[in-house]
Structures are given as structure tokens and as C-alpha cells.
Design a protein around this motif. Structure first.
Motif, PDB file in Angstrom:
ATOM      1  N   ASP A  61     -20.010  15.502  13.352  1.00  0.00           N
ATOM      2  CA  ASP A  61     -19.008  15.651  12.912  1.00  0.00           C
ATOM      3  C   ASP A  61     -18.920  15.258  11.720  1.00  0.00           C
ATOM      4  N   ASP A  62     -17.748  15.391  10.625  1.00  0.00           N
ATOM      5  CA  ASP A  62     -16.728  15.371   9.712  1.00  0.00           C
ATOM      6  C   ASP A  62     -18.492  15.140   8.703  1.00  0.00           C
ATOM      7  N   ARG A  63     -19.066  14.048   9.050  1.00  0.00           N
ATOM      8  CA  ARG A  63     -19.791  13.170   8.378  1.00  0.00           C
ATOM      9  C   ARG A  63     -21.326  14.048   7.465  1.00  0.00           C
ATOM     10  N   TRP A 122     -31.196  11.323   6.305  1.00  0.00           N
ATOM     11  CA  TRP A 122     -31.819  10.461   5.112  1.00  0.00           C
ATOM     12  C   TRP A 122     -30.284  10.833   3.968  1.00  0.00           C
ATOM     13  N   THR A 123     -29.751  12.161   3.854  1.00  0.00           N
ATOM     14  CA  THR A 123     -28.629  12.273   2.993  1.00  0.00           C
ATOM     15  C   THR A 123     -27.745  11.359   3.728  1.00  0.00           C
ATOM     16  N   LEU A 124     -27.264  11.688   4.489  1.00  0.00           N
ATOM     17  CA  LEU A 124     -26.336  10.785   6.007  1.00  0.00           C
ATOM     18  C   LEU A 124     -26.066   9.747   4.831  1.00  0.00           C
ATOM     19  N   ILE A 125     -26.740   8.738   5.119  1.00  0.00           N
ATOM     20  CA  ILE A 125     -27.256   7.238   4.349  1.00  0.00           C
ATOM     21  C   ILE A 125     -28.358   7.501   3.345  1.00  0.00           C
TER      22      ILE A 125
END
Length: 179
Positions: free
Chosen positions: A12-14, A143-146
Motif C-alpha cells: 500500500d502507500d506505506r 523493519w523499515t515500516l516499524i
């Protein structure tokens, strides 16, 4: 497998989702390990089919067997209920099928659909957030996401701060995420 994990953690956009992060490869590697044969599970009876959740896993099936039966049952159920195997359904119908499996559906063969769904969801999460050496979390996208720093030797001075950690994640092998 690919269709299911792509719906459980979609891109998605994230950022990228489970499919782009290599979760199917992670699960495939797990199915060629002692984990797949139940070597790490207590696999002795008695097995109580209608046990309360606090009693834990209550089937004689190993993770590998759960996947083999579960994928076949999911496709069979989707074919009967929705007219196509899971991978061939539109995204909205895939979501409906997965939600039904999570709640528990009749006609799923000898395997409770909720048990299969639970294993699939757990392994999808594990693959999305594992160290990349296990086949998932490619590019350390999970990991980058959180904002997880990965296997850095020391980031404890940042734990109590109320600010974003400034460096990108690092894998166990010392590979840095593109930041």
C-alpha cells in the motif's frame, strides 16, 4: 500461498507487502526445516478436538501437513463457494474467503479452517519481520515500516527517547537497508 499472504499484508502507500517482502520464500524455507516436521512441537497425545484455547494446539498434524491440507482445502472451498480457487478470485473475494477461514467454516475437510488460517497468519507475520537471512523481509521492508533498527550492536541509548531512530536497519549479516 502467494495470493493469501498478499492479502494478509498487502502492499500500500506505506510500502511493500508480504509478497514483495518474500514471505512465500520464508514459508517455503520453513517447510524444509525441523519446524515443518513438528520436531519443535509437542506431538504426543492425547489430542482433544474441542479443547479450550488455553490447552494449545490439539491436532496430530505437523506444520507441513497443515499447509498441504490447508491449501488444498482452501482452494476446494473457494471453488465451491466462490467459483474459483483462491488465487484466481478478485481481491475483495480473497479477503472474504480469508475472513471466513479465520472465523471457521464448514466444508474445509479434516482440518479446522481457523487452525490453518492461524498458522498462515503467524508465519506471514514472522516472514515479514524476520531477519532477511531466513528468506523474508527482503530489503528489510518490515523493519523499515516499524522503525526497527535490526541487528545493530547497540541502540539502547535511543530506547527511552521519544524520537525516530536515525539510522536504517541492519541485518544479522551486516547488510544495511536502503535508507
Amino acid at each position: 500461498m502467494q495470493a493469501a499472504v498478499a492479502r494478509l499484508i498487502p502492499n500500500d502507500d506505506r510500502g511493500p507487502g508480504a509478497l514483495e517482502a518474500g514471505v512465500p520464500e520464508f514459508i517455503d524455507r520453513q517447510m524444509n526445516s525441523p519446524y515443518a516436521t513438528g520436531a519443535l512441537w509437542y506431538m504426543q497425545g492425547p489430542f482433544v478436538p474441542d479443547a479450550v484455547p488455553e490447552m494449545g494446539y490439539q491436532l496430530k498434524l505437523t506444520p507441513r501437513e497443515l499447509y498441504r491440507l490447508g491449501i488444498a482445502a482452501a482452494n476446494s472451498w473457494c471453488q465451491k463457494a466462490l467459483g474459483k480457487p483462491l488465487a484466481d478470485l478478485p481481491a475483495a473475494d480473497q479477503d472474504k474467503a480469508l475472513a471466513a477461514m479465520e472465523k471457521g467454516i464448514d466444508g474445509f475437510g479434516s482440518l479446522p479452517s481457523a487452525t490453518f488460517f492461524s498458522l498462515l497468519l503467524t508465519n506471514t507475520r514472522e516472514g515479514f519481520f524476520s531477519d532477511p537471512l531466513h528468506g523474508g523481509n527482503k530489503g528489510m521492508v518490515g523493519w523499515t515500516l516499524i522503525g526497527f533498527p535490526g541487528a545493530r550492536a547497540d541502540f539502547m541509548d535511543w530506547v527511552e527517547r521519544d524520537e525516530k531512530y536515525p539510522l536504517p536497519p541492519v541485518s544479522i549479516h551486516g547488510v544495511r537497508a536502503k535508507g
